[in-house]
Design a protein around this motif. Structure first.
Motif, PDB file in Angstrom:
ATOM      1  N   ASP A   1       0.804  -1.229   0.000  1.00  0.00           N
ATOM      2  CA  ASP A   1       0.000   0.000   0.000  1.00  0.00           C
ATOM      3  C   ASP A   1       0.834   1.275   0.000  1.00  0.00           C
ATOM      4  O   ASP A   1       0.286   2.364   0.211  1.00  0.00           O
ATOM      5  N   VAL A   2       2.130   1.136  -0.230  1.00  0.00           N
ATOM      6  CA  VAL A   2       2.980   2.328  -0.301  1.00  0.00           C
ATOM      7  C   VAL A   2       2.465   3.242  -1.417  1.00  0.00           C
ATOM      8  O   VAL A   2       2.118   2.782  -2.503  1.00  0.00           O
ATOM      9  N   ARG A   3       2.395   4.534  -1.119  1.00  0.00           N
ATOM     10  CA  ARG A   3       1.871   5.473  -2.114  1.00  0.00           C
ATOM     11  C   ARG A   3       2.879   6.554  -2.510  1.00  0.00           C
ATOM     12  O   ARG A   3       2.534   7.465  -3.270  1.00  0.00           O
ATOM     13  N   THR A   4       4.082   6.493  -1.972  1.00  0.00           N
ATOM     14  CA  THR A   4       5.085   7.474  -2.381  1.00  0.00           C
ATOM     15  C   THR A   4       5.361   7.282  -3.875  1.00  0.00           C
ATOM     16  O   THR A   4       5.514   6.153  -4.351  1.00  0.00           O
ATOM     17  N   ARG A   5       5.415   8.389  -4.584  1.00  0.00           N
ATOM     18  CA  ARG A   5       5.412   8.395  -6.045  1.00  0.00           C
ATOM     19  C   ARG A   5       6.763   8.910  -6.522  1.00  0.00           C
ATOM     20  O   ARG A   5       7.285   9.907  -6.000  1.00  0.00           O
ATOM     21  N   ALA A   6       7.328   8.220  -7.518  1.00  0.00           N
ATOM     22  CA  ALA A   6       8.623   8.628  -8.077  1.00  0.00           C
ATOM     23  C   ALA A   6       8.444   8.856  -9.581  1.00  0.00           C
ATOM     24  O   ALA A   6       8.148   7.923 -10.322  1.00  0.00           O
ATOM     25  N   VAL A   7       8.640  10.096  -9.986  1.00  0.00           N
ATOM     26  CA  VAL A   7       8.435  10.457 -11.387  1.00  0.00           C
ATOM     27  C   VAL A   7       9.790  10.679 -12.056  1.00  0.00           C
ATOM     28  O   VAL A   7      10.638  11.413 -11.525  1.00  0.00           O
ATOM     29  N   ALA A   8       9.987  10.027 -13.219  1.00  0.00           N
ATOM     30  CA  ALA A   8      11.283  10.071 -13.907  1.00  0.00           C
ATOM     31  C   ALA A   8      11.639  11.497 -14.327  1.00  0.00           C
ATOM     32  O   ALA A   8      10.768  12.286 -14.731  1.00  0.00           O
ATOM     33  N   GLU A   9      12.942  11.801 -14.207  1.00  0.00           N
ATOM     34  CA  GLU A   9      13.447  13.127 -14.598  1.00  0.00           C
ATOM     35  C   GLU A   9      14.736  12.947 -15.383  1.00  0.00           C
ATOM     36  O   GLU A   9      15.691  13.714 -15.182  1.00  0.00           O
ATOM     37  N   GLY A  10      14.824  11.896 -16.195  1.00  0.00           N
ATOM     38  CA  GLY A  10      16.000  11.711 -17.046  1.00  0.00           C
ATOM     39  C   GLY A  10      17.161  11.041 -16.331  1.00  0.00           C
ATOM     40  O   GLY A  10      17.005  10.456 -15.264  1.00  0.00           O
ATOM     41  N   GLN A  11      18.298  11.105 -16.971  1.00  0.00           N
ATOM     42  CA  GLN A  11      19.530  10.456 -16.485  1.00  0.00           C
ATOM     43  C   GLN A  11      20.542  11.524 -16.097  1.00  0.00           C
ATOM     44  O   GLN A  11      20.564  12.588 -16.671  1.00  0.00           O
ATOM     45  N   ASP A  12      21.370  11.227 -15.146  1.00  0.00           N
ATOM     46  CA  ASP A  12      22.548  12.068 -14.926  1.00  0.00           C
ATOM     47  C   ASP A  12      23.698  11.158 -14.544  1.00  0.00           C
ATOM     48  O   ASP A  12      23.600   9.929 -14.690  1.00  0.00           O
TER      49      ASP A  12
ATOM     50  N   LEU B   1      24.665   9.994 -11.919  1.00  0.00           N
ATOM     51  CA  LEU B   1      24.364   8.997 -10.888  1.00  0.00           C
ATOM     52  C   LEU B   1      23.275   8.016 -11.337  1.00  0.00           C
ATOM     53  O   LEU B   1      22.817   7.206 -10.547  1.00  0.00           O
ATOM     54  N   GLY B   2      22.882   8.114 -12.602  1.00  0.00           N
ATOM     55  CA  GLY B   2      21.920   7.151 -13.116  1.00  0.00           C
ATOM     56  C   GLY B   2      20.561   7.762 -13.354  1.00  0.00           C
ATOM     57  O   GLY B   2      20.438   8.965 -13.585  1.00  0.00           O
ATOM     58  N   ALA B   3      19.523   6.913 -13.302  1.00  0.00           N
ATOM     59  CA  ALA B   3      18.155   7.361 -13.577  1.00  0.00           C
ATOM     60  C   ALA B   3      17.672   8.208 -12.409  1.00  0.00           C
ATOM     61  O   ALA B   3      17.649   7.747 -11.260  1.00  0.00           O
ATOM     62  N   ARG B   4      17.285   9.427 -12.764  1.00  0.00           N
ATOM     63  CA  ARG B   4      16.949  10.400 -11.734  1.00  0.00           C
ATOM     64  C   ARG B   4      15.433  10.562 -11.644  1.00  0.00           C
ATOM     65  O   ARG B   4      14.727  10.566 -12.646  1.00  0.00           O
ATOM     66  N   TYR B   5      14.909  10.687 -10.415  1.00  0.00           N
ATOM     67  CA  TYR B   5      13.457  10.767 -10.187  1.00  0.00           C
ATOM     68  C   TYR B   5      13.137  11.901  -9.213  1.00  0.00           C
ATOM     69  O   TYR B   5      14.004  12.367  -8.470  1.00  0.00           O
ATOM     70  N   ARG B   6      11.875  12.303  -9.260  1.00  0.00           N
ATOM     71  CA  ARG B   6      11.365  13.240  -8.251  1.00  0.00           C
ATOM     72  C   ARG B   6      10.348  12.498  -7.380  1.00  0.00           C
ATOM     73  O   ARG B   6       9.363  11.945  -7.891  1.00  0.00           O
ATOM     74  N   LEU B   7      10.564  12.510  -6.080  1.00  0.00           N
ATOM     75  CA  LEU B   7       9.706  11.731  -5.173  1.00  0.00           C
ATOM     76  C   LEU B   7       8.786  12.621  -4.367  1.00  0.00           C
ATOM     77  O   LEU B   7       9.211  13.681  -3.859  1.00  0.00           O
ATOM     78  N   THR B   8       7.558  12.161  -4.215  1.00  0.00           N
ATOM     79  CA  THR B   8       6.604  12.832  -3.319  1.00  0.00           C
ATOM     80  C   THR B   8       5.866  11.778  -2.511  1.00  0.00           C
ATOM     81  O   THR B   8       5.412  10.769  -3.044  1.00  0.00           O
ATOM     82  N   GLY B   9       5.764  12.033  -1.211  1.00  0.00           N
ATOM     83  CA  GLY B   9       5.054  11.094  -0.344  1.00  0.00           C
ATOM     84  C   GLY B   9       5.483  11.266   1.103  1.00  0.00           C
ATOM     85  O   GLY B   9       6.409  12.017   1.422  1.00  0.00           O
ATOM     86  N   ASN B  10       4.790  10.532   1.991  1.00  0.00           N
ATOM     87  CA  ASN B  10       5.065  10.639   3.430  1.00  0.00           C
ATOM     88  C   ASN B  10       5.570   9.304   3.969  1.00  0.00           C
ATOM     89  O   ASN B  10       4.943   8.277   3.758  1.00  0.00           O
TER      90      ASN B  10
ATOM     91  N   GLY C   1      15.901  11.844  -6.284  1.00  0.00           N
ATOM     92  CA  GLY C   1      16.454  10.552  -5.897  1.00  0.00           C
ATOM     93  C   GLY C   1      16.910   9.791  -7.115  1.00  0.00           C
ATOM     94  O   GLY C   1      16.498  10.087  -8.245  1.00  0.00           O
ATOM     95  N   TRP C   2      17.787   8.833  -6.899  1.00  0.00           N
ATOM     96  CA  TRP C   2      18.271   8.012  -7.999  1.00  0.00           C
ATOM     97  C   TRP C   2      17.830   6.566  -7.789  1.00  0.00           C
ATOM     98  O   TRP C   2      17.900   6.041  -6.672  1.00  0.00           O
ATOM     99  N   LEU C   3      17.400   5.985  -8.868  1.00  0.00           N
ATOM    100  CA  LEU C   3      16.958   4.597  -8.819  1.00  0.00           C
ATOM    101  C   LEU C   3      18.142   3.694  -8.469  1.00  0.00           C
ATOM    102  O   LEU C   3      19.219   3.813  -9.056  1.00  0.00           O
ATOM    103  N   VAL C   4      17.932   2.806  -7.525  1.00  0.00           N
ATOM    104  CA  VAL C   4      18.934   1.800  -7.170  1.00  0.00           C
ATOM    105  C   VAL C   4      18.424   0.466  -7.706  1.00  0.00           C
ATOM    106  O   VAL C   4      17.314   0.046  -7.382  1.00  0.00           O
ATOM    107  N   GLY C   5      19.231  -0.188  -8.504  1.00  0.00           N
ATOM    108  CA  GLY C   5      18.761  -1.415  -9.151  1.00  0.00           C
ATOM    109  C   GLY C   5      17.802  -1.058 -10.272  1.00  0.00           C
ATOM    110  O   GLY C   5      17.845   0.036 -10.827  1.00  0.00           O
ATOM    111  N   LYS C   6      16.906  -2.000 -10.555  1.00  0.00           N
ATOM    112  CA  LYS C   6      15.976  -1.772 -11.662  1.00  0.00           C
ATOM    113  C   LYS C   6      14.584  -1.432 -11.133  1.00  0.00           C
ATOM    114  O   LYS C   6      14.259  -1.753  -9.981  1.00  0.00           O
ATOM    115  N   PRO C   7      13.742  -0.808 -11.982  1.00  0.00           N
ATOM    116  CA  PRO C   7      12.367  -0.553 -11.556  1.00  0.00           C
ATOM    117  C   PRO C   7      11.674  -1.861 -11.156  1.00  0.00           C
ATOM    118  O   PRO C   7      11.879  -2.891 -11.811  1.00  0.00           O
TER     119      PRO C   7
END
Lengths: 590, 590
Positions: free
Chosen positions: A176-187, A189-198, A289-295
């Protein structure tokens, strides 16, 4: 009286005699270590634990972490000093390979060293354990660039780590985790995301000890239509640092601190990711945040850290119990009260049969708890370094089977040891003047965090015994059989028979499980796990009595098997018997 | 959901159906009461408990009693207001005969009413319970002049009472009391003495609620040569008021307050009698007190109040457990977490088998605890009002036999109920935001005060079973036999057999005891007491299932007998088996 926080002679016996550490050290991976260097390191751990961690044990309970007006968490300065001493002495890096700047220490030795810090001050040590676990996860799962960017800071203590799993609506149920990670390209450090959640219940979620913090965050990447994938398979793992590599603050806010019964020195936070009210990295909302491992690998990767954390909780539980036991012995040897001879002088309470029983019981349980964890740590080493792939796989299976018991039995029965410590101290033990009061409150957390006892029961019965068919059990069965055989020849035949009866009944439960209705085994899972843990503890104490041949270890085994092992039958009988009716609390309340 | 602190329908069932209160009310002593008046009184107790006691439960934990610069103890004002409402509603006087201004309430009803106050706020209610117990002792043992001078003030709430037994060097061993009482002639209140000594762990030892305080103090009258007599036979009892009848302050100083894990609202003091530094009544040092009863009768008289206090502790333990159970049900019915159907919506955690098991277990234990205490309260009434001297003596014997279990089983297993409550609440339950956290800390006192579990074990086995030969058991055996007979005809034959097996084994322990070496039975006494308490609880739940014929009570009995009763065998087997070796902690520490 021993001077060390964990009795040095006991640790020596468990490591070298019972768990054959020297044979482990003969493996190429551990060529840098020998018995002498291990003893020196354990001695150093004990010294730092006593000098830097123990003195502020009570203060850390009285002066809780606080949230400043600026929204930052301040913790007791002494905790920071202790952890700097810890990192400077190399303990943060110790379990890592020399390539990462570590000592390449066997986990068995690292775990034993950790016990001194837990015994001294579990809440200050907690920051270090989280950081080590976090770094280990990165070493095994992150990209080389991520490892280079993040891990060295953790090993030198300038960054601490956390694990951010739970959310207010998702404690035990990570689906039931609802924290959301939206892709923001690569840099870089790898695949970069924007996270929102509590995120809720984040130990060390903020503090002012380390220069920065590396959060490992479970979140979901939305599908193309913006919805979050269902279930745990949609979970991915992200490294979300408090400060971005350029030094900018990331969009992470402390929404609140939990005020706990015990374990107060470790800050426990509600963290809001991506609110954008305080920090907007790059001018945009969303924590970077950066993705660790694969989606979608999030939970699988996290399980590794969670299992390690579960052993850590077990070691904390065993260590807190060990310290309470030592304090109880000290008190019982010096507190005069009552008489054996009515006409004589008052005696130390240790002379009373009921107190001697409580002290013996404490010691048997606490040392069994310690044994279970060190046994598991040895399995970690075998999993990583045993000679053959088969041996490594076998160790891994047994480790998986034992982990729920290692976490739960130590926590539940450690609490009993701590409760007995209060009882031995009488009214004094109930006052905040004595450490046993705080140790009891600290210990009460252990059956809850990193998977409650109920969750561990389901993991053990539902996953380990049913789904995985009890894989790993054959290795344990061999060891138990060997112990039973030896017991016959060494005057412990009765104890062997008692152990054998419990063990056989456990095997019968395992056989019966696939035929049991789901509601039945789910309702008795924690009882079965408890019975298994008790049987495991009995085996270890008996095995140790045979290895040691000492009166003390013989008495501990005899006592435990007579006094505690009978409890195991109860759990097994509940599984083997007819389902016990339960009240239904879901309809109109009964 | 029930609105009352203790479920009204449950109390109704236990009092009227199970314990046949109406038959009790038919006795001349209770002619003023009937079913309706009892229900009205219980309703009033619940209302005052909810309106005056419950709201400051948490505040009383956060704002502890404090020692002012002047040496007086200040407690939370709300506690004072609640206790004034309690006294004004007549609850302080309720259990006393109408001749003393009371209602002549049966103890069974008084105890049930008390439960509401304990469930709401055990530490504020504690002041009242001590005062009632103190006044009862006076009514039974003091001279008419003393009763007239002291008791009415206690019953109208203008004076509270304490019991001053322990000293820093004499906790469980009252033989070592060193407080000294020197004769100072006679006055209108009887033989007057000057007391000097230090008393420890005095609950309500000072407070600013009541206008004055009446301390009952155990002390020794020195022999002609000035030495104190040895042992407990030299103990005498004194009424030592905080203010002398003329209003002058007596020579009693608060030397310190204990800061406890829980139970914080009840001030707990170290009192110095006769130091003369602050008050010197009549210009002389020594606290003024009057002998109650005869010299050397101190312990015998005090035992009466101690036994009553033990039932009170048990009622507190049962009530705290009952409240935690109610909070757990409420939480488990509303907290959504996890799924039964993986594709479905999250469900209330009460729907999970492991949570249902925990809730059922809590309820079975908590209601058994409540049952034990109410059963004992009924015995108090029979002791005081049964038709024949034989019936009164029989009730007295059984009450004596059951008191150690009533105090200890409720305390030890009440704590388990409270621990489960935290577990059901998960991480939330470990925070100070939820009452279950505080209830757990409060409950932890109960196995300690008014005689530790170890002391109760020795009392049960050493005194009740061995010295007094298990007097009272025959009455219980008759009741058990009747229940077993009825169980056969009502589909609970299996449960009856299980109870019968445990009961028979208990009787075998009792038979074997006189042959056992002293060190053996002393070492297993608490285990035997625990087994007895569990057997007793199983009998009561089974008996209630037969009386009620309801599904709920049937399930509680079935659950308890399957899940909990097996534990009883362990304690009995330890007594019947070979002595289990213990480590010796008195020599060089092992």
């Amino acid at each position: 009286m021993t001077d060390t926080l964990l009795p040095a002679d006991l640790v020596d016996f468990l490591l070298f005699d019972w768990l054959e550490l020297e044979s482990l050290l003969s493996r190429p991976r551990f060529a840098d270590h020998d018995r002498e260097s291990v003893s020196a390191l354990l001695g150093l751990a004990d010294r730092i634990a006593r000098e830097e961690f123990l003195p502020h044990y009570k203060t850390a309970d009285q002066v809780e972490p606080r949230l400043t007006a600026e929204g930052d968490v301040e913790v007791l300065p002494q905790a920071g000093e202790a952890l700097r001493a810890y990192a400077e002495a190399g303990f943060m890096a110790a379990p890592f390979a020399t390539g990462h700047g570590g000592l390449g220490l066997p986990e068995l030795v690292h775990m034993a060293a950790t016990g001194s810090f837990f015994a001294a001050n579990v809440t200050t040590a907690g920051y270090a354990m989280l950081t080590v676990g976090n770094a280990r996860l990165l070493v095994h799962n992150a990209s080389p660039a991520q490892i280079e960017a993040f891990v060295p800071k953790q090993l030198d203590g300038s960054a601490f780590g956390t694990m951010c799993l739970s959310e207010p609506q998702a404690g035990s149920s990570l689906a039931d985790v609802r924290t959301r990670a939206v892709a923001e390209g690569q840099d870089e450090l790898g695949a970069r995301y924007r996270l929102t959640g509590n995120k809720m219940w984040i130990s060390g979620g903020d503090q002012n000890i380390s220069a920065t913090i590396h959060h490992l965050v479970l979140a979901k990447i939305p599908d193309a239509d913006g919805t979050l994938p269902e279930g745990t398979r949609g979970l991915s793992l992200f490294l979300v640092p408090k400060h971005l590599p350029g030094g900018e603050r990331n969009d992470i806010a402390v929404a609140g601190l939990n005020h706990k019964m015990g374990y107060r020195g470790t800050s426990n936070c509600l963290l809001n990711f991506g609110e954008g009210t305080r920090f907007r990295p790059g001018g945009q909302a969303g924590a970077v945040g950066w993705l660790v491992g694969k989606p979608g690998q999030g939970l699988a990767i996290m399980f590794h850290m969670m299992n390690e954390a579960r052993l850590g909780v077990g070691m904390g539980a065993a260590s807190i119990a060990m310290r309470a036991q030592a304090l109880s012995v000290e008190y019982a040897r010096t507190r005069l009260q009552g008489r054996i001879d009515p006409a004589g002088a008052p005696v130390a309470i240790a002379a009373h049969a009921d107190v001697a029983r409580m002290l013996t019981r404490q010691r048997a349980i606490a040392e069994a708890a310690l044994s279970i964890i060190l046994f598991c740590a040895r399995l970690v080493d075998d999993r990583d370094t045993a000679e053959t792939p088969e041996a490594r796989a076998r160790a891994d299976r047994l480790l998986g089977l034992l982990t729920p018991a290692a976490k739960t039995w130590t926590s539940e029965w450690g609490l009993e040891v701590n409760s007995i410590a209060i009882q031995i101290h009488g009214g004094y033990g109930y006052t905040r003047d004595f450490d046993v009061e705080q140790l009891y409150r600290d210990q009460r957390l252990n059956p809850i965090h990193e998977g409650t006892t109920g969750i561990q029961g389901l993991d053990f019965v539902g996953r380990k015994l049913l789904k995985e068919g009890g894989a790993g059990l054959e290795m344990l069965a061999e060891r138990v059989a060997r112990t039973l055989e030896r017991a016959k020849g060494q005057g412990l035949a009765g104890e062997g028979q008692a152990l054998s009866a419990a063990w056989d009944k456990f095997l019968a439960v395992r056989e019966a499980l696939p035929m049991l209705p789901r509601a039945h085994w789910m309702g008795v899972a924690t009882e079965v796990l408890d019975g298994f843990g008790t049987t495991l503890a009995a085996w270890m104490l008996l095995d140790q009595a045979l290895v040691a041949g000492s009166d003390e270890r013989r008495i501990l085994a005899q006592f435990f098997i007579a006094s505690e092992l009978p409890r195991a039958h109860r759990g097994f009988d509940l599984a083997l018997g007819n389902p016990v009716p339960l009240l239904d609390f879901t309809g109109d309340a009964p």
